[in-house]
Design a protein around this motif. Sequence first.
Motif, PDB file in Angstrom:
ATOM      1  N   PHE A 179       0.695  -1.542  -0.022  1.00 11.94           N
ATOM      2  CA  PHE A 179       0.303   0.252  -0.417  1.00 11.94           C
ATOM      3  C   PHE A 179       1.161   0.887   0.285  1.00 11.94           C
ATOM      4  O   PHE A 179       2.152   1.740   0.600  1.00 11.94           O
ATOM      5  CB  PHE A 179      -0.778   0.206   0.884  1.00 11.94           C
ATOM      6  N   VAL A 180       0.437   2.351  -0.903  1.00 13.12           N
ATOM      7  CA  VAL A 180       1.005   3.642  -0.677  1.00 13.12           C
ATOM      8  C   VAL A 180       0.316   4.213   0.874  1.00 13.12           C
ATOM      9  O   VAL A 180      -0.170   4.431   0.382  1.00 13.12           O
ATOM     10  CB  VAL A 180       0.672   4.420  -2.350  1.00 13.12           C
ATOM     11  N   ARG A 181       1.876   4.218   0.598  1.00 13.27           N
ATOM     12  CA  ARG A 181       1.946   5.585   2.737  1.00 13.27           C
ATOM     13  C   ARG A 181       1.643   6.779   2.846  1.00 13.27           C
ATOM     14  O   ARG A 181       1.668   7.807   3.675  1.00 13.27           O
ATOM     15  CB  ARG A 181       1.612   4.380   3.648  1.00 13.27           C
ATOM     16  N   TYR A 182       2.816   7.154   1.726  1.00 13.45           N
ATOM     17  CA  TYR A 182       3.282   8.575   2.141  1.00 13.45           C
ATOM     18  C   TYR A 182       3.850   8.853   0.748  1.00 13.45           C
ATOM     19  O   TYR A 182       4.579   7.602   0.035  1.00 13.45           O
ATOM     20  CB  TYR A 182       4.476   8.283   3.139  1.00 13.45           C
ATOM     21  N   ASP A 183       4.067  10.115  -0.058  1.00  6.13           N
ATOM     22  CA  ASP A 183       5.028  10.362  -1.039  1.00  6.13           C
ATOM     23  C   ASP A 183       5.125  12.451  -1.025  1.00  6.13           C
ATOM     24  O   ASP A 183       4.553  12.785   0.189  1.00  6.13           O
ATOM     25  CB  ASP A 183       3.728  10.787  -2.137  1.00  6.13           C
ATOM     26  N   HIS A 184       6.171  11.955  -1.754  1.00  2.00           N
ATOM     27  CA  HIS A 184       6.456  13.373  -1.113  1.00  2.00           C
ATOM     28  C   HIS A 184       7.260  14.097  -3.551  1.00  2.00           C
ATOM     29  O   HIS A 184       7.549  13.142  -3.219  1.00  2.00           O
ATOM     30  CB  HIS A 184       7.736  13.603  -0.568  1.00  2.00           C
ATOM     31  N   ILE A 185       6.764  15.191  -2.627  1.00  2.00           N
ATOM     32  CA  ILE A 185       7.230  16.150  -4.733  1.00  2.00           C
ATOM     33  C   ILE A 185       8.548  16.917  -4.250  1.00  2.00           C
ATOM     34  O   ILE A 185       8.666  17.991  -3.098  1.00  2.00           O
ATOM     35  CB  ILE A 185       6.183  16.350  -4.538  1.00  2.00           C
ATOM     36  N   GLY A 186       9.676  16.988  -5.199  1.00  2.00           N
ATOM     37  CA  GLY A 186      10.757  17.543  -5.101  1.00  2.00           C
ATOM     38  C   GLY A 186      11.413  17.288  -3.692  1.00  2.00           C
ATOM     39  O   GLY A 186      11.590  15.855  -3.572  1.00  2.00           O
ATOM     40  N   GLU A 187      12.626  17.956  -3.363  1.00  2.00           N
ATOM     41  CA  GLU A 187      13.740  18.185  -2.679  1.00  2.00           C
ATOM     42  C   GLU A 187      12.451  18.104  -1.014  1.00  2.00           C
ATOM     43  O   GLU A 187      11.823  18.651  -1.713  1.00  2.00           O
ATOM     44  CB  GLU A 187      14.851  19.472  -3.189  1.00  2.00           C
ATOM     45  N   GLY A 188      13.439  18.419  -0.132  1.00  2.00           N
ATOM     46  CA  GLY A 188      13.711  19.150   0.959  1.00  2.00           C
ATOM     47  C   GLY A 188      12.955  17.739   2.013  1.00  2.00           C
ATOM     48  O   GLY A 188      12.397  16.844   1.229  1.00  2.00           O
ATOM     49  N   SER A 189      12.274  17.222   3.252  1.00  2.00           N
ATOM     50  CA  SER A 189      11.184  16.942   3.817  1.00  2.00           C
ATOM     51  C   SER A 189      12.182  15.860   4.259  1.00  2.00           C
ATOM     52  O   SER A 189      11.951  14.476   4.547  1.00  2.00           O
ATOM     53  CB  SER A 189      10.284  16.537   3.200  1.00  2.00           C
ATOM     54  N   TYR A 190      13.913  15.735   4.169  1.00  2.00           N
ATOM     55  CA  TYR A 190      14.460  14.364   4.421  1.00  2.00           C
ATOM     56  C   TYR A 190      14.560  13.835   5.648  1.00  2.00           C
ATOM     57  O   TYR A 190      14.432  12.236   5.636  1.00  2.00           O
ATOM     58  CB  TYR A 190      16.164  14.612   4.218  1.00  2.00           C
ATOM     59  N   GLU A 191      14.244  14.282   6.870  1.00  2.00           N
ATOM     60  CA  GLU A 191      13.994  13.909   8.000  1.00  2.00           C
ATOM     61  C   GLU A 191      12.794  13.113   8.457  1.00  2.00           C
ATOM     62  O   GLU A 191      12.230  12.596   8.572  1.00  2.00           O
ATOM     63  CB  GLU A 191      14.506  14.976   9.346  1.00  2.00           C
ATOM     64  N   GLU A 192      11.805  14.188   7.072  1.00  2.00           N
ATOM     65  CA  GLU A 192      10.417  13.776   7.710  1.00  2.00           C
ATOM     66  C   GLU A 192       9.920  12.039   7.026  1.00  2.00           C
ATOM     67  O   GLU A 192       9.722  11.397   7.592  1.00  2.00           O
ATOM     68  CB  GLU A 192       9.372  14.477   7.217  1.00  2.00           C
ATOM     69  N   THR A 193      10.887  12.720   5.370  1.00  2.00           N
ATOM     70  CA  THR A 193      11.159  11.000   5.767  1.00  2.00           C
ATOM     71  C   THR A 193      11.539   9.484   5.424  1.00  2.00           C
ATOM     72  O   THR A 193      10.942   8.764   5.677  1.00  2.00           O
ATOM     73  CB  THR A 193      11.307  11.655   3.168  1.00  2.00           C
ATOM     74  N   GLU A 194      12.697  10.171   5.482  1.00  2.00           N
ATOM     75  CA  GLU A 194      13.169   8.894   7.073  1.00  2.00           C
ATOM     76  C   GLU A 194      12.199   8.773   8.600  1.00  2.00           C
ATOM     77  O   GLU A 194      12.495   7.516   8.578  1.00  2.00           O
ATOM     78  CB  GLU A 194      14.844   9.891   7.541  1.00  2.00           C
ATOM     79  N   GLN A 195      12.556   9.256   8.431  1.00  2.00           N
ATOM     80  CA  GLN A 195      11.065   8.784  10.179  1.00  2.00           C
ATOM     81  C   GLN A 195       9.929   8.320   9.196  1.00  2.00           C
ATOM     82  O   GLN A 195       9.664   7.101   9.903  1.00  2.00           O
ATOM     83  CB  GLN A 195      10.057  10.056  10.714  1.00  2.00           C
TER      84      GLN A 195
END
Length: 385
Positions: A179-195
Motif C-alpha cells: 500500500f502507498v503510505r506516503y509521497d513527497h514531491i521535490g527536494e527537502g523534508s528528508y528528516e520527515e521522509t526518513e521518519q
Amino acid sequence: MNRDSASALAVGVAVVVLIAGFGFYFNSPELNSKASAGPGEIIPAGTANIAKTHADKSQFKQAPELAGISNYINSQPFKLADLKGKVVLVDFWTYSCINCIRTIPYLNAWYEKYADHGLVIVGVSTPEFDFEKNPENVQAAVEKFGIKYPVVQDNDRGTWNAYQNRYWPHKFLVDDEGFVRYDHIGEGSYEETEQVIQSLLQERAANLGQNATINASSSSTTTTPVKPEGAQSVDFGRINTPELYFGYKFARANLGNPEGFDPGKVVKYTLPDDVDDIQPNIIYLSGDWLNNPDSMELKSHTGRIVLEYSAKSVNIVAGGAGKAYVSEDGHAVGPDRGADVNENNIADISGQRLYNLATHGGYARHTLVIDVVGEGFTVYTFTFG
C-alpha cells in the motif's frame, strides 16, 4: 525539474503527522490532491499492535505495478509484486535533473542504512529529454552518482502514467503489504521522509513478529539530522531565477533577442549593443542556432550565451561536443568556477548531462557569459542552486 513547475515545488509538498504506536505518518489529503497527482490520498492508518499491526488500510491504494520498463540496472528484471514483504521507496528521477541529483546522497544513505532492515529503493528513470533514454547514459550516471539500488528505465512513461506522476523527483513509500503510505514531491523534508521509512520498517518488523527498533533515536526532535556526504544545502527562497529552457516547445518565456524562436529553423542571433539592455532571467544568444523543440544547437563555429541570473550556483544541461569558456560580471569566473570548469575557465562538453559552471559563496545577481567553440554544441536548460 519539470515542465509542470516541479521546480516551484522544490521544497516539496508533504505534511507528516506522528501518530501513536509505531508512529504512522500521512500526507494531507488536501495538499496531496492539489499537488501530487499521485495514486490517491494517504490517510492515517490507525494504531498498531505491538505484536502485529492491524491497521485499517481500506482507504489506501495499492502501489501500481511497474509498467513498460525497457532496462534494468543493478538488478535482474523484477516486478513490484516480487517485493511484497519489503518496504519500497519508488523514486521518479532523471539523471540531468538538478533537483533529482541533489536528493541522491540521501537516497544512497537510506539504502545503505536500512537495506538490511527490509528497505528496497527503486529508482524509476523517466526521461525528460530524448538523450536520457539512452541506457549507456543512464548507466554512466548511476555509476557517477554511486547508486547501488535498482534503477529501471521507464522510457515510454508506462510507470510514470500508472502513478499519475507529473514531477521529478517524486518519492512514493510503499509498505510491506504493497500500500502507498506516503509521497513527497521535490527536494527537502528528508528528516520527515526518513521518519516514515523508520515507521514502516518498524511496522514490518512487528508483522514478522520481530521485536526490533529501527533507529528510533534518530527520529527524535532533539536529534540533529546528519547530512549525507555530498549533500548540498539550498535556500530556495533566495534563488530568484527559475529554470530556463532553450527549446521552443519547453520554453516558458521568449528569448531576449528580437529574432525570437523560429521552430525548426537556423536563426542568426545578435546581442544588444548596450549591455544595459540585457534583462534578468532571460536567455540571449549570439551566432547561428538551430531551434529544436527541446534545445538550441549551434550551427556556426562559435556562439555566445548571455544570462543575468540571481542564485548561488548555475548549471547547464548540454550535449554534443565543444568548449564553453565561462565568464561572469566582466571577467573570467576564476575561483567561483563550477565543478565542471577547469582552471582555464573552460567546460569541456563531451556528453549529454548537467554541467556546473559557477558556484559562489553566497546568493547574488551575476551576468553569465558562455562563449562556445564547436559546431554541434547543444544546450537544453539552465538550472540553479
